[in-house]
Design a protein around this motif. Sequence first.
Motif, PDB file in Angstrom:
ATOM      1  N   GLN A 150     -22.335   0.488   0.303  1.00  6.62           N
ATOM      2  CA  GLN A 150     -23.077   0.942   1.473  1.00  6.62           C
ATOM      3  C   GLN A 150     -22.466   0.416   2.773  1.00  6.62           C
ATOM      4  O   GLN A 150     -22.625   1.020   3.832  1.00  6.62           O
ATOM      5  CB  GLN A 150     -24.536   0.484   1.378  1.00  6.62           C
ATOM      6  N   ALA A 151     -21.785  -0.731   2.684  1.00  5.66           N
ATOM      7  CA  ALA A 151     -21.262  -1.388   3.888  1.00  5.66           C
ATOM      8  C   ALA A 151     -19.934  -0.817   4.357  1.00  5.66           C
ATOM      9  O   ALA A 151     -19.453  -1.172   5.426  1.00  5.66           O
ATOM     10  CB  ALA A 151     -21.099  -2.886   3.629  1.00  5.66           C
ATOM     11  N   ALA A 152     -19.315   0.060   3.557  1.00  4.03           N
ATOM     12  CA  ALA A 152     -17.962   0.533   3.863  1.00  4.03           C
ATOM     13  C   ALA A 152     -17.978   1.817   4.679  1.00  4.03           C
ATOM     14  O   ALA A 152     -18.701   2.767   4.359  1.00  4.03           O
ATOM     15  CB  ALA A 152     -17.191   0.753   2.575  1.00  4.03           C
ATOM     16  N   ASN A 153     -17.165   1.846   5.705  1.00  2.00           N
ATOM     17  CA  ASN A 153     -16.967   3.070   6.468  1.00  2.00           C
ATOM     18  C   ASN A 153     -16.178   4.088   5.651  1.00  2.00           C
ATOM     19  O   ASN A 153     -16.528   5.263   5.596  1.00  2.00           O
ATOM     20  CB  ASN A 153     -16.224   2.729   7.769  1.00  2.00           C
ATOM     21  N   VAL A 154     -15.102   3.598   5.013  1.00  2.00           N
ATOM     22  CA  VAL A 154     -14.257   4.430   4.154  1.00  2.00           C
ATOM     23  C   VAL A 154     -14.101   3.736   2.814  1.00  2.00           C
ATOM     24  O   VAL A 154     -13.926   2.511   2.755  1.00  2.00           O
ATOM     25  CB  VAL A 154     -12.870   4.662   4.790  1.00  2.00           C
ATOM     26  N   ILE A 155     -14.166   4.507   1.733  1.00  2.00           N
ATOM     27  CA  ILE A 155     -13.922   3.980   0.385  1.00  2.00           C
ATOM     28  C   ILE A 155     -12.641   4.623  -0.131  1.00  2.00           C
ATOM     29  O   ILE A 155     -12.526   5.852  -0.170  1.00  2.00           O
ATOM     30  CB  ILE A 155     -15.098   4.284  -0.555  1.00  2.00           C
ATOM     31  N   LEU A 156     -11.670   3.788  -0.496  1.00  2.00           N
ATOM     32  CA  LEU A 156     -10.387   4.250  -1.017  1.00  2.00           C
ATOM     33  C   LEU A 156     -10.327   3.952  -2.511  1.00  2.00           C
ATOM     34  O   LEU A 156     -10.369   2.787  -2.917  1.00  2.00           O
ATOM     35  CB  LEU A 156      -9.234   3.558  -0.290  1.00  2.00           C
ATOM     36  N   LEU A 157     -10.253   4.998  -3.322  1.00  2.00           N
ATOM     37  CA  LEU A 157     -10.116   4.854  -4.769  1.00  2.00           C
ATOM     38  C   LEU A 157      -8.663   5.075  -5.155  1.00  2.00           C
ATOM     39  O   LEU A 157      -8.071   6.098  -4.781  1.00  2.00           O
ATOM     40  CB  LEU A 157     -10.996   5.865  -5.505  1.00  2.00           C
ATOM     41  N   VAL A 159     -11.507  -0.952  -0.794  1.00  2.00           N
ATOM     42  CA  VAL A 159     -10.510  -0.471  -1.741  1.00  2.00           C
ATOM     43  C   VAL A 159     -10.953  -0.873  -3.148  1.00  2.00           C
ATOM     44  O   VAL A 159     -11.297  -2.033  -3.390  1.00  2.00           O
ATOM     45  CB  VAL A 159      -9.115  -1.070  -1.450  1.00  2.00           C
ATOM     46  N   ILE A 160     -10.940   0.077  -4.059  1.00  2.00           N
ATOM     47  CA  ILE A 160     -11.258  -0.203  -5.460  1.00  2.00           C
ATOM     48  C   ILE A 160     -10.042   0.185  -6.281  1.00  2.00           C
ATOM     49  O   ILE A 160      -9.627   1.352  -6.268  1.00  2.00           O
ATOM     50  CB  ILE A 160     -12.496   0.580  -5.934  1.00  2.00           C
ATOM     51  N   GLY A 161      -9.438  -0.810  -6.985  1.00  2.00           N
ATOM     52  CA  GLY A 161      -8.262  -0.439  -7.747  1.00  2.00           C
ATOM     53  C   GLY A 161      -7.499  -1.570  -8.394  1.00  2.00           C
ATOM     54  O   GLY A 161      -7.969  -2.700  -8.495  1.00  2.00           O
ATOM     55  N   ARG A 162      -6.289  -1.232  -8.794  1.00  2.00           N
ATOM     56  CA  ARG A 162      -5.447  -2.055  -9.656  1.00  2.00           C
ATOM     57  C   ARG A 162      -4.750  -3.174  -8.882  1.00  2.00           C
ATOM     58  O   ARG A 162      -4.350  -3.007  -7.733  1.00  2.00           O
ATOM     59  CB  ARG A 162      -4.395  -1.150 -10.316  1.00  2.00           C
ATOM     60  N   ASN A 163      -4.593  -4.295  -9.579  1.00  2.00           N
ATOM     61  CA  ASN A 163      -3.787  -5.407  -9.089  1.00  2.00           C
ATOM     62  C   ASN A 163      -2.835  -5.829 -10.204  1.00  2.00           C
ATOM     63  O   ASN A 163      -3.213  -5.851 -11.380  1.00  2.00           O
ATOM     64  CB  ASN A 163      -4.663  -6.590  -8.688  1.00  2.00           C
ATOM     65  N   CYS A 164      -1.603  -6.169  -9.842  1.00  2.00           N
ATOM     66  CA  CYS A 164      -0.631  -6.627 -10.826  1.00  2.00           C
ATOM     67  C   CYS A 164       0.392  -7.498 -10.114  1.00  2.00           C
ATOM     68  O   CYS A 164       0.280  -7.768  -8.918  1.00  2.00           O
ATOM     69  CB  CYS A 164       0.039  -5.451 -11.543  1.00  2.00           C
TER      70      CYS A 164
END
Length: 315
Positions: A132-139, A9-14
């Motif tokens: 490369q190691a991720a099966n699924v990438i969630l943006l 997962v690539i994204g925001r944290n708050c």
Amino acid sequence: MPHDCDVLVIGRNCVDTIWSLERFPAENQKAPLSFECREGGGQGGTSACCVSALGGRVALKGLVGDDSQGNFCRRRLQDFKVSTQHLQSVKHAKTPTAQIFVTRVSGRRTILYEPSTLPKICLDVDDNQLLQAANVILLDPETTYLVDRVSALKSPQSVLVYDCERWREKVDRMMQAADYFIPSSDFLDSPQLAFNNLPRMQKIRRLQEKIKGQLVVTAGSEGAFFPHQGNLFHVAAPAVDVVDTTGAGDNFHGAFALAVARGFDLFHSVRFAVAVASLSCRAFGGRNALPSLQQALETAGKLQIEAIASASVAF
């Protein structure tokens, strides 16, 4: 080569502060608050917690400030066994916060959020192995601008899932790059799409025509809709005692990404995601009522998939 994690997962944290009240007041009016809690938030952070709660192997790439709020975000992620190895603390920076007001009777919420002053998330050569190691990438929506970089660095076998909140720069590029493009039904009314007063079914058909991958449209308490092979399908949300809908969309995306990573087909992935999103609304905060994998599978197994339009009627 086998992947090392189910979902990146690539994204925001708050940090979310959640308030409960009987009714949200009109302008220039006041209302008493009956409950307050603090929870980690952000689309990326909540989605990652969802994947982990369901037993998935998850990595999170994101930013927080080096302040007490950032420490709280990190601690709550760790409580859910989300690795914070790739969560960077930015020196002298402020972690964004949000104030969420939940109407007790309906569970619906009004969000006042603090725009992030953190720098944009960057991907460099050191992140190549992570991708490369991720099966699924969630943006998540905050990382739409990374579409070209992610597409260039990810494994050809990795699946790209995009959480679409609203029209942003490079959304049109994402329409061509994402394997699964998942907006809320509100996105169908974006002026840039120029769908005007078309019925919702027609808007979904028109949007699918613009997208290279698979479209899934979330619709809150109505569940989700998706076109497939000329038909339009609907998965209704199960009946639950709704306390707070905060994070339900993030949990839908996290659950859907994990389902894809585990090899579920489209129909089972949507049912699973609708089940998880609905069950997550049973407590305050987007993370406190996340179901176990077994609970999610049992609920998903009871959900019906209804074909509501077909190619013969040009939905």
